[in-house]
Design a protein around this motif. Structure first.
Motif, mmCIF file in Angstrom:
data_model
loop_
_atom_site.group_PDB
_atom_site.id
_atom_site.type_symbol
_atom_site.label_atom_id
_atom_site.label_comp_id
_atom_site.label_asym_id
_atom_site.label_seq_id
_atom_site.Cartn_x
_atom_site.Cartn_y
_atom_site.Cartn_z
ATOM 1 N N UNK B 68 0.847 -1.190 0.000
ATOM 2 C CA UNK B 68 0.000 0.000 0.000
ATOM 3 C C UNK B 68 0.890 1.251 0.000
ATOM 4 N N UNK B 95 2.478 -0.792 -8.173
ATOM 5 C CA UNK B 95 1.367 -1.712 -7.935
ATOM 6 C C UNK B 95 1.106 -1.878 -6.446
ATOM 7 N N UNK B 96 -0.122 -1.635 -6.027
ATOM 8 C CA UNK B 96 -0.511 -1.870 -4.642
ATOM 9 C C UNK B 96 -1.206 -3.219 -4.545
ATOM 10 N N UNK B 98 -2.367 -4.482 -1.867
ATOM 11 C CA UNK B 98 -3.375 -4.425 -0.801
ATOM 12 C C UNK B 98 -3.414 -5.739 -0.036
#
Lengths: 329, 329
Positions: B68, B95-96, B98
DNA sequence: CTGAAAGCGCTTACAG
DNA sequence: CTGAAAGCGCTTACAG
């Protein structure tokens, strides 16, 4: 790494047919499709993105240019830009301009190299004319660059009004607004307009100070407060700060110099970014921007512009803000 | 948008020659070179990045996968990764994950689609085996994935020791360590080792608690403290937290429940990221990781791996940490 | 010192 | 329903 040719050979069909399966064309016999699909898994084939982009003349990448992704406001904005992009099949190329005009320009050149399909511009040093020569999808955060370039931003004018009216309603008689530089014609300048008008309407003394854009750090703000703001502090009883880190720096300065907040001085910030939400001592009174929605709209709209190939369908949008009451007022 | 053909025609030379000028080949007459250069500026020509990548079979883009980017630690890490990449001619695709395993996998597929030349992996849910099937440049932050995949991280073991010894030196008799999940074999687990050994060596009572990876948010940590940590709080007088946001949440919990810090309970965090550095109330005692250097090395090393086409030359690196004394101990 | 041609790995009219 | 061929815009042996 195998190519589409290998798949074609393995499945005993033409390259064209493989391509059709890959792109979900309708007119393919179930049998052929299955054969191709089997070969694809058998060979662990993955289409080459570069080749596809070149032949389709499209890139599924969006450039995101901001001053600094480690600033809590932009960190959060980028997160929502990325999430929305990802959900729509796009990836983002992240660029920190560090408020350096040369870097901004060189990052924008990505468009001319077709590296990215469009750009979300959140860093605003280059003057407006430059953009008109680009003729490709750009959307900005909080800055007007011309009628053909939409922007997304919060309702800065209302934000300025809300903050100011709140200070006045809390009993302030003499206000100060510390703003970012007005030289760049960003929408954020409207916060100052809202501030000014509300002061005038309420017949209140006011002053406005502009700091220069540089590093957006606590240390820079603290130094600025020490040198430039502190001499004024005796004459005023309320400050509207253009962002929360600045507001926090002011609060800390006051604590260190025995100025009681909110008793002697009331402070309102702007943003309500993650840092502010986390902060418990003090909870800063501030104007909340809908950061997730701003990020989402920036992504959605640039994608629409890319896919429509036209700008006209996308309009600038101004999003509602609200006052969050803390203990600094 | 004009192509290399247009330039060739305009300059009255072959496409080959234009390409040579573009790529700074030596054997070109000054005259021809100038002619081509003139045409390039006259036509405002910019080479197509996709085409160049396809024919050279290289991409100047690095994928960066983290949980994140709005988490202050990662926000800062990404900033330094990006700056270093940019200085070396690379861009980053952010790119997250999560903390979603599916997303991690799909982001890694970028490698197989040749979208990126290499990946910096800072999100660690996928199990180790998966990586072995990739055979392309990957470097990780703080996780061992196999001998052929280098990692960069801080000296977690020493960090754990420093934190624990400091608590003991401050007079603690019974310690708690709150750690991220040990299921993932990240280097961060060594903080627990350092903690444990230091407790044993000093003959001190200790306990270790593991929270699960989910959202790395203040709210999650606060809830976790309320339900799981608080029952233990009466038995202990010192806590080593695996990160600063957690440490801060614990501090806030204590404030809200009349537990005096540092008198009744002493707290040490980990990271010293931007959030912690900004925080004035309280200044948290913590272990500082050299975030800028970690980011820089991740970038530099993945680039070296990409350009060498070999892994052997790049070694895992462990960077020094230090204790930063605040007022929570 | 310069150029014609093949090739990178796809997509897409065109033809059947 | 399927395939042969041209093309996207570059680079790079190969030849002269």
């Amino acid at each position: 790494m195998c190519s589409i040719k290998d798949v074609a050979k393995h499945a005993n069909v033409s390259v064209t047919t493989v391509s059709r399966v890959l792109n979900d064309f309708p007119n393919i016999s179930a049998k052929t499709r299955q054969k191709v699909l089997d070969s694809i898994t058998a060979l662990d084939y993955h289409p080459d993105y570069m080749a596809r982009s070149l032949s389709k003349q499209q890139s599924l990448i969006i450039g995101v240019i901001i001053p600094d992704c480690s600033h809590p406001f932009f960190a959060e904005l980028v997160k929502h830009i990325e999430m929305t992009a990802e959900n729509n099949g796009y990836k983002i190329l992240l660029c920190n301009s560090l408020n350096d005009e040369k870097k901004e320009r060189s990052y924008i050149n990505m468009l001319k190299e077709k590296r990215v399909a469009g750009i979300i511009m959140g860093s605003h040093l280059i003057n407006t004319d430059f953009y008109q020569s680009i003729h490709r999808p750009i959307i900005t955060f909080d800055r007007y660059l011309g009628d053909n370039i939409p922007y997304i931003g919060s309702d800065n004018f209302t934000g300025g009004q809300l903050a100011t009216q709140h200070l006045i309603d809390s009993g302030c008689k003499s206000l100060l607004h510390i703003s970012g530089s007005h030289q760049l014609h960003t929408q954020a300048n409207k916060r100052s307009d809202g501030f000014k008008i509300t002061c005038i309407e309420n017949d209140i003394n006011y002053q406005i100070l502009e700091y220069q854009y540089a590093q957006l750090t606590f240390d820079y703000y603290y130094e600025y407060i020490k040198t430039t703001v502190s001499p004024l502090l005796s004459e005023i009883d309320g400050v509207f700060c253009s962002n929360d880190i600045l507001a926090y720096a002011l609060y800390v300065y006051c604590t260190n110099h025995d100025i009681s907040v909110p008793k002697t001085l009331k402070i309102v910030g702007y943003d309500y970014c993650q840092f502010t939400r986390l902060l418990q001592h003090p909870r800063i009174t501030t104007i909340a921007q809908p950061i997730p929605i701003i990020g989402e709209l920036l992504s959605k709209n640039i994608i629409q512009m890319i896919e429509d190939g036209e700008t006209h369908n996308v309009y600038s949008q101004t999003l509602g803000v609200k006052l969050v009451k803390g203990i600094t007022t």
